[in-house]
Scaffold this active site. Structure first.
Site, short mmCIF file in Angstrom:
data_model
loop_
_atom_site.label_atom_id
_atom_site.label_comp_id
_atom_site.label_asym_id
_atom_site.label_seq_id
_atom_site.Cartn_x
_atom_site.Cartn_y
_atom_site.Cartn_z
N GLY A 2 71.95 101.42 138.75
CA GLY A 2 72.01 101.43 139.79
C GLY A 2 70.40 100.89 140.80
N LEU A 53 69.70 99.44 143.84
CA LEU A 53 70.93 98.55 143.69
C LEU A 53 69.53 97.49 145.02
CD1 LEU A 53 74.28 100.17 144.33
CD2 LEU A 53 73.45 98.83 142.43
N HIS A 77 72.49 92.51 143.50
CA HIS A 77 74.07 93.78 143.34
C HIS A 77 75.24 93.28 144.23
CE1 HIS A 77 71.34 96.44 140.56
NE2 HIS A 77 71.35 95.83 139.76
N GLN A 103 73.76 88.71 128.30
CA GLN A 103 74.57 89.78 128.51
C GLN A 103 76.00 88.98 128.53
OE1 GLN A 103 73.31 93.90 130.33
NE2 GLN A 103 74.32 92.11 132.70
N ALA A 153 71.10 85.59 142.33
CA ALA A 153 70.13 86.00 143.89
C ALA A 153 68.33 86.23 143.70
CB ALA A 153 70.16 87.71 144.38
N LEU A 182 66.09 88.05 141.64
CA LEU A 182 65.93 89.51 142.52
C LEU A 182 66.20 90.41 140.78
CD1 LEU A 182 67.25 89.55 145.62
CD2 LEU A 182 65.18 89.77 145.06
#
Lengths: 283, 283
Positions: free
Chosen positions: B31, B33, B37, B154, B177, B185
């Site tokens: 979340g 976002l 995302h 990851q 981004a 971000l």
């Protein structure tokens, strides 16, 4: 019946069956199929439209001093048996297909449920099984998977894995298939000499004797179990364990309680051959 | 757009999409976002017919002294953003749904690939991620999964998990981004004070500087990296790591070689806020 060896092929076959709306049951085996395996396949046929059997002797679940090399392999007979039972698809990968040759960075760790019984005697055994079955589940994506009650700890551990890993698979255990004299069927029975084969049903008789005593009210079976272990040794067995375990935690239980479920289980050696057997006690 | 919270519901929705022959892309998120995302969701739309987003702050991937409690949560805004991007299905489970309340017996163990970078600084971090992503993969069974290159370790670890566990999922990384001033971000950027936000792009500038030097022929960047760490400290950052790692093994590399792929990656603190960034070097 189709036989395929690669993951790509088995996925294509499964995709075709699923596109036809077929419900798929999966029976993982290490081959050397006997009547016990065939009873799993028959149960699988009742549970689904199509039965997929894997035949693969998984090196990851054998310890360094165990019988990986000697484990019986009889692919042609196994394929005939699968065909006769109406199996749709047999998956027969090799080690390269299952594990590749690159470095392995991932393993599946199990706590507590593998501390006793076969997990206690065979370090890494259930991690090796979880690793390969998790792979099979992702390759085959069955609706239902059938395992034998003979390997009750395996079944309970894999059922827990399905729960914790969110595999969308119905887990079913099939009853233990036995010879006329009570010996639980096992691919490893092939190792037994004639004399050992004659002695072998003694394990099941010991379990049945303890079961009757427990059902008659013996709720602290320690002495009883100790005595049966002595009897087994006298008959020529070497004991690994003979005990009552919690069905949920797989830990030994000293004092039984009505309303609970237990596993009365034993593992013995006859010569180099390891035999296991169990009885589920719904008290 | 549908929003569902239970595994049963999400499986029913997915089954319906699959029955229609739809190819499904999955974007797992915690979340909060942001444009990063949204760029994953846009890439997902290019890769498949339907996009499924999960929003779940996974407690298993936070250490005891980390920011689980403070992690930004803004469900309503997130759902609006998903809807605006044409997401088909948002899965918003809670902890009870993801992990239940019973004893946990299974964990996923990772070796070597998590020893350095974020894995070195955050023990258990990648095991926690692998655990929840393995669950999501089994629940959603996507055709393709999209992760951000910002979390490059990851991505590489999960790609390896997909390989070793035989998930039938195409793994795709989306480019990082960035804000106009170069800052990668991150939901955690919300923690930054105005002053910290002004300093923050210094991490990316340091990476870009080192990248240029390497591309100009510096194949043993140790001194260079040490100097940039001093510069970052002087600017108000606290260094965690700034190094070049093998893309394959995630281990630090002292001497670079043409023809190999590396990750130039840094992690720093500004106050209590941890920032990470990286550049992929195909030499």
């Amino acid at each position: 019946m189709k036989q395929v060896a690669t993951i790509k092929e088995v996925r294509a076959e499964i995709a075709e069956l699923k596109a036809q709306g077929k419900r798929i049951a999966f029976v993982p085996t290490m081959g050397a199929l006997h009547e016990g395996h065939l009873s799993l396949i028959r149960l699988a046929k009742q549970k689904a439209d199509e039965v997929v059997v894997s035949i693969y002797v998984n090196p990851e679940q054998f310890g360094p001093n165990e019988d990986f090399e000697d484990y019986p392999r009889q692919m042609e007979d196994d394929l005939k048996a699968c065909k006769a039972e109406g199996v749709s698809l047999v998956f027969t990968p090799n080690d390269e297909i299952m594990y590749g040759s690159g470095t392995k960075y991932f393993s599946i760790d199990i706590e507590h449920m593998n501390e006793h019984m076969d997990g206690g005697s065979r370090p890494g055994f259930f991690e090796g099984i979880a690793l390969v079955v998790n792979k099979f589940f992702n390759i085959i994506k069955p609706d239902v998977a059938i395992f034998g009650q003979k390997d009750i700890q395996q079944f309970q551990i894999l059922k827990q894995m399905v729960h914790e890993f969110n595999h969308d698979i119905e887990m079913t255990a099939a009853p233990i298939a036995r010879a006329n004299d009570g010996l639980a069927l096992s691919s490893r029975n092939a190792y037994l000499s004639d004399q050992e084969r004659e002695i072998a049903p003694g394990l099941y008789r010991a379990l049945k004797y303890v079961e009757r005593q427990i059902r008659d009210g013996v709720m602290e079976p320690k002495l009883l179990l100790g005595h049966q272990q002595d009897e087994l040794e006298a008959k020529g067995f070497k004991n690994d364990y003979l005990n009552v375990f919690s069905m949920k935690t797989m830990k030994p239980v000293k004092k039984l309680e009505a309303g609970s479920t237990y596993i009365l289980a034993g593992a013995v050696y006859l010569g180099k051959t390891r035999l296991i057997d169990n009885i589920i006690l719904d008290l």
